[in-house]
Design a protein around this motif. Sequence first.
Motif, PDB file in Angstrom:
ATOM      1  N   GLU A   1     -63.902  -6.573  28.655  1.00  0.00           N
ATOM      2  CA  GLU A   1     -63.666  -6.233  27.246  1.00  0.00           C
ATOM      3  C   GLU A   1     -63.242  -4.507  27.782  1.00  0.00           C
ATOM      4  O   GLU A   1     -62.659  -3.622  27.054  1.00  0.00           O
ATOM      5  N   LEU A   2     -63.823  -3.939  28.940  1.00  0.00           N
ATOM      6  CA  LEU A   2     -64.336  -3.210  29.166  1.00  0.00           C
ATOM      7  C   LEU A   2     -62.611  -2.458  29.597  1.00  0.00           C
ATOM      8  O   LEU A   2     -61.424  -1.438  29.056  1.00  0.00           O
ATOM      9  N   VAL A   3     -61.995  -3.564  29.832  1.00  0.00           N
ATOM     10  CA  VAL A   3     -60.395  -3.097  30.758  1.00  0.00           C
ATOM     11  C   VAL A   3     -59.128  -3.052  29.177  1.00  0.00           C
ATOM     12  O   VAL A   3     -58.887  -2.157  29.496  1.00  0.00           O
ATOM     13  N   ILE A   4     -59.726  -3.985  28.762  1.00  0.00           N
ATOM     14  CA  ILE A   4     -59.047  -3.615  26.957  1.00  0.00           C
ATOM     15  C   ILE A   4     -58.614  -2.206  26.396  1.00  0.00           C
ATOM     16  O   ILE A   4     -58.256  -1.691  26.102  1.00  0.00           O
ATOM     17  N   TYR A   5     -60.288  -2.162  26.375  1.00  0.00           N
ATOM     18  CA  TYR A   5     -60.309  -1.037  25.520  1.00  0.00           C
ATOM     19  C   TYR A   5     -59.873   0.924  26.451  1.00  0.00           C
ATOM     20  O   TYR A   5     -59.702   1.132  25.769  1.00  0.00           O
ATOM     21  N   VAL A   6     -60.475   0.402  27.885  1.00  0.00           N
ATOM     22  CA  VAL A   6     -59.855   1.990  28.418  1.00  0.00           C
ATOM     23  C   VAL A   6     -58.173   1.151  28.648  1.00  0.00           C
ATOM     24  O   VAL A   6     -57.381   2.853  28.179  1.00  0.00           O
ATOM     25  N   VAL A   7     -57.611   0.696  28.621  1.00  0.00           N
ATOM     26  CA  VAL A   7     -56.195   0.604  28.375  1.00  0.00           C
ATOM     27  C   VAL A   7     -55.428   1.365  26.829  1.00  0.00           C
ATOM     28  O   VAL A   7     -54.632   2.208  26.809  1.00  0.00           O
ATOM     29  N   SER A   8     -55.939   1.014  26.030  1.00  0.00           N
ATOM     30  CA  SER A   8     -56.043   1.480  24.537  1.00  0.00           C
ATOM     31  C   SER A   8     -55.718   2.478  24.598  1.00  0.00           C
ATOM     32  O   SER A   8     -54.859   3.293  24.367  1.00  0.00           O
ATOM     33  N   ILE A   9     -57.452   2.695  24.903  1.00  0.00           N
ATOM     34  CA  ILE A   9     -57.406   4.284  24.547  1.00  0.00           C
ATOM     35  C   ILE A   9     -56.412   5.516  26.166  1.00  0.00           C
ATOM     36  O   ILE A   9     -56.271   6.313  25.739  1.00  0.00           O
ATOM     37  N   CYS A  10     -56.110   5.056  27.026  1.00  0.00           N
ATOM     38  CA  CYS A  10     -55.086   5.709  27.913  1.00  0.00           C
ATOM     39  C   CYS A  10     -53.926   5.700  27.341  1.00  0.00           C
ATOM     40  O   CYS A  10     -53.554   6.645  26.756  1.00  0.00           O
ATOM     41  N   THR A  11     -53.466   4.626  26.840  1.00  0.00           N
ATOM     42  CA  THR A  11     -52.136   4.621  25.462  1.00  0.00           C
ATOM     43  C   THR A  11     -52.482   6.140  25.070  1.00  0.00           C
ATOM     44  O   THR A  11     -51.113   6.309  24.761  1.00  0.00           O
ATOM     45  N   VAL A  12     -52.978   5.916  24.512  1.00  0.00           N
ATOM     46  CA  VAL A  12     -53.300   6.604  22.836  1.00  0.00           C
ATOM     47  C   VAL A  12     -53.210   8.004  23.307  1.00  0.00           C
ATOM     48  O   VAL A  12     -52.140   9.031  22.863  1.00  0.00           O
ATOM     49  N   VAL A  13     -54.053   8.227  24.434  1.00  0.00           N
ATOM     50  CA  VAL A  13     -54.388   9.396  24.373  1.00  0.00           C
ATOM     51  C   VAL A  13     -52.592   9.917  25.395  1.00  0.00           C
ATOM     52  O   VAL A  13     -52.110  11.517  25.009  1.00  0.00           O
ATOM     53  N   MET A  14     -52.356   9.654  26.157  1.00  0.00           N
ATOM     54  CA  MET A  14     -50.992   9.737  26.472  1.00  0.00           C
ATOM     55  C   MET A  14     -49.777   9.949  25.456  1.00  0.00           C
ATOM     56  O   MET A  14     -48.523  10.382  26.211  1.00  0.00           O
ATOM     57  N   LEU A  15     -49.554   9.236  24.524  1.00  0.00           N
ATOM     58  CA  LEU A  15     -48.579   9.192  23.612  1.00  0.00           C
ATOM     59  C   LEU A  15     -49.088  10.730  22.562  1.00  0.00           C
ATOM     60  O   LEU A  15     -47.993  10.764  21.854  1.00  0.00           O
TER      61      LEU A  15
ATOM     62  N   ILE B   1     -52.654  14.675  13.757  1.00  0.00           N
ATOM     63  CA  ILE B   1     -52.201  13.522  14.646  1.00  0.00           C
ATOM     64  C   ILE B   1     -53.136  13.718  16.034  1.00  0.00           C
ATOM     65  O   ILE B   1     -54.576  12.893  16.642  1.00  0.00           O
ATOM     66  N   ASN B   2     -53.889  14.808  16.050  1.00  0.00           N
ATOM     67  CA  ASN B   2     -55.018  15.759  16.999  1.00  0.00           C
ATOM     68  C   ASN B   2     -56.395  14.966  16.737  1.00  0.00           C
ATOM     69  O   ASN B   2     -57.096  14.094  17.380  1.00  0.00           O
ATOM     70  N   VAL B   3     -57.030  14.799  15.409  1.00  0.00           N
ATOM     71  CA  VAL B   3     -57.934  14.987  14.877  1.00  0.00           C
ATOM     72  C   VAL B   3     -57.850  13.315  15.380  1.00  0.00           C
ATOM     73  O   VAL B   3     -58.511  12.017  15.639  1.00  0.00           O
ATOM     74  N   ALA B   4     -56.909  12.513  14.465  1.00  0.00           N
ATOM     75  CA  ALA B   4     -56.282  10.929  14.732  1.00  0.00           C
ATOM     76  C   ALA B   4     -56.596  10.597  16.181  1.00  0.00           C
ATOM     77  O   ALA B   4     -57.723   9.352  15.817  1.00  0.00           O
ATOM     78  N   VAL B   5     -56.303  10.916  16.911  1.00  0.00           N
ATOM     79  CA  VAL B   5     -56.494  10.523  18.581  1.00  0.00           C
ATOM     80  C   VAL B   5     -58.249  11.077  18.328  1.00  0.00           C
ATOM     81  O   VAL B   5     -58.652   9.565  19.400  1.00  0.00           O
ATOM     82  N   THR B   6     -58.663  11.580  18.369  1.00  0.00           N
ATOM     83  CA  THR B   6     -59.859  12.003  18.447  1.00  0.00           C
ATOM     84  C   THR B   6     -60.789  10.866  17.935  1.00  0.00           C
ATOM     85  O   THR B   6     -61.329  10.206  18.728  1.00  0.00           O
ATOM     86  N   VAL B   7     -61.148  10.679  16.848  1.00  0.00           N
ATOM     87  CA  VAL B   7     -61.259   9.414  15.858  1.00  0.00           C
ATOM     88  C   VAL B   7     -61.195   8.142  16.763  1.00  0.00           C
ATOM     89  O   VAL B   7     -62.093   7.258  16.555  1.00  0.00           O
TER      90      VAL B   7
END
Length: 125
Positions: free
Chosen positions: A84-98, A45-51
């Motif tokens: 585009e930046l907002v879309i990517y930042v929101v998705s990255i933050c969501t995955v890291v928080m989860l 899970i940690n590797v998948a989130v990092t990738v």
Amino acid sequence: MSPPRSNPSPDLEKGLPNAPPPPLPPAATEEEDPVVTKPMMALLINVAVTVYVLAAIAFCVHTVRSLFDVGGPSLEVFVWSGVELVIYVVSICTVVMLRKDFIIMYATDSNSGDLTTRLLPSENV
């Protein structure tokens, strides 16, 4: 010159007789880290989130670069790059928080990470 103000009600300093006491601050409850019973799954899970985070950053850079290559430095390119930046930042933050929730659900044997118990309301209400 106006006259000095007098205290309108000296009883306000004493407090209201029937007022409830102020609520106590919530107790500081520290959540214990769950015991990971499947360390390989937690590592995956940690590797998948990092990738995912690295891939999302690479795709964002590629998208912005291709927008500038096609359109040149114009206002429209800056606006779409911001979108585009907002879309990517929101998705990255969501995955890291989860990440912790993913580990609780899939790498431990506890029922505290069961999605149905956390999302559905209690029937005792």
